[in-house]
Motif scaffolding. Structure first.
Motif: not given
Length: 188
Positions: A147-152, A178-179, A165-168, A12-16
């Protein structure tokens, strides 16, 4: 389209959140490498240094994704190096590669140099880690720090510039708003 990621897990990604507050993790994107009862460990994906991979781990230089520099993985254990790799043939990954998620995995730093070119499509090298004690990351998530997201693969091996910004944007919804954050507070 807010992503439901389930329980905390590797891959998973953690996005501040809350940009502009400063600090080490301001606008950072962290890939979780391991999450268990003892700790959560990851690497920051958007902190390139000026040090070329060729100067530190010469055998990995030809497969290092652009920019081919060492990345600052986090503020903990700066003597630790982690290499992430994407197998050249995902259906038959090489020995010495441990899958994190999909085609993203950790490469053994002692991987035979003569096999790198045929084994990996791309590599990225990190020095240092992002790490949380038991319950620490969960508390930060409850406070809304991430925030959490799936990694690519493109998150890990793509251009680090603008990844936050891209992940958000990809996440959409409230996270996506937020982006659009500006460094000029009067524009937010």
């Amino acid at each position: 389209m807010v992503q439901h990621t389930g329980a905390l897990a590797a891959g998973q990604l953690l996005v501040a959140t809350q940009p502009g507050r400063g600090g080490y993790f301001d606008r950072s994107v962290v890939l979780i490498l391991e999450h268990n009862l003892e700790a959560t460990v990851g690497v920051c994906l958007n902190l390139p240094t000026d040090t070329p991979v060729a100067d530190v781990v010469a055998p990995f230089a030809d497969k290092a994704s652009v920019p081919a520099v060492i990345f600052e993985g986090g503020p903990v254990n700066n003597e630790i190096a982690v290499t992430l790799g994407e197998p050249a043939t995902p259906e038959s990954p090489p020995p010495g590669w441990q899958q994190i998620v999909g085609d993203i995995g950790v490469v053994d730093m002692s991987f035979p140099p003569e096999l790198i070119d045929t084994s990996f499509a791309q590599l990225r090298v990190f020095v240092g880690l992002a790490s949380w004690a038991p319950g620490q990351l969960e508390a930060e998530l409850i406070r809304g720090s991430w925030f959490r997201s799936h990694a690519r693969p493109e998150d890990v091996f793509g251009d680090p510039e603008g990844i936050w910004r891209r992940v958000l944007r990809r996440m959409g919804g409230g996270a996506g708003r937020w982006s659009t954050w500006s460094d000029d507070p009067t524009l937010n």
